[in-house]
Design a protein around this motif. Structure first.
Motif, PDB file in Angstrom:
ATOM      1  N   GLU A  30       0.878  -1.163   0.000  1.00 61.48           N
ATOM      2  CA  GLU A  30       0.000   0.000   0.000  1.00 61.48           C
ATOM      3  C   GLU A  30       0.918   1.215   0.000  1.00 61.48           C
ATOM      4  OE1 GLU A  30      -2.808   2.194   3.201  1.00 61.48           O
ATOM      5  OE2 GLU A  30      -3.127   0.034   2.970  1.00 61.48           O
ATOM      6  N   THR A  32       1.609   5.264  -0.600  1.00 59.31           N
ATOM      7  CA  THR A  32       1.061   6.617  -0.644  1.00 59.31           C
ATOM      8  C   THR A  32       2.213   7.574  -0.871  1.00 59.31           C
ATOM      9  OG1 THR A  32      -0.633   5.984   0.952  1.00 59.31           O
ATOM     10  CG2 THR A  32      -0.297   8.331   0.604  1.00 59.31           C
ATOM     11  N   GLN A  34       3.297  11.632  -1.569  1.00 58.94           N
ATOM     12  CA  GLN A  34       3.057  13.065  -1.666  1.00 58.94           C
ATOM     13  C   GLN A  34       4.370  13.682  -2.109  1.00 58.94           C
ATOM     14  OE1 GLN A  34       1.790  14.046   2.322  1.00 58.94           O
ATOM     15  NE2 GLN A  34      -0.351  13.978   1.701  1.00 58.94           N
ATOM     16  N   SER A  64       4.485   5.031   3.176  1.00 55.90           N
ATOM     17  CA  SER A  64       4.032   6.406   2.974  1.00 55.90           C
ATOM     18  C   SER A  64       5.263   7.281   2.810  1.00 55.90           C
ATOM     19  CB  SER A  64       3.213   6.857   4.183  1.00 55.90           C
ATOM     20  OG  SER A  64       2.832   8.205   4.034  1.00 55.90           O
TER      21      SER A  64
END
Length: 90
Positions: A30, A32, A34, A64
Motif C-alpha cells: 500500500e 502513498t 506526496q 508512505s
C-alpha cells in the motif's frame, strides 16, 4: 518482512521522508506518495520506490512517503534504511 513501524529521511528540501509499517501477509504493498514535484516525476518516484522494495523482497507493507525533490539515489537510500529499521536489522 516489516515487523515494526520505521522511518528514514527528513522533510528538508531535496530529501524524502519514508515511513514503513507492517501489513498482513498477502495484502501486498500500500503505497502513498506526496511530492512537490509529483506532476512531473510522480511515476518515476513510485517506480524507484517499488523497484527498491522488490529488490529488498518486501511484498507486504504500508509505505508512505513525503518527497521534497529527492534524487533517485536518495529515494533508494531512504527506502532501504526504513525497511532495514522495520526489519530490526539496523
Amino acid at each position: 518482512m516489516i515487523r515494526k513501524k520505521a522511518w528514514a529521511g527528513t522533510l528538508e528540501s531535496s530529501d524524502i521522508y519514508v515511513e514503513v509499517s507492517p501489513a498482513e501477509p498477502g495484502t501486498g504493498l500500500e503505497l502513498t506518495v506526496q511530492s512537490v514535484v509529483y506532476a512531473q516525476f510522480g511515476d518515476q518516484i513510485e517506480a524507484v520506490i517499488r523497484e527498491t522494495l522488490r529488490d529488498l523482497h518486501v511484498t507486504d507493507a504500508k509505505v508512505s512517503v513525503s518527497d521534497r525533490g529527492a534524487l533517485d539515489c536518495t529515494i533508494r537510500a531512504r527506502v532501504e534504511t526504513a525497511v532495514r529499521r522495520g526489519e530490526d536489522e539496523v
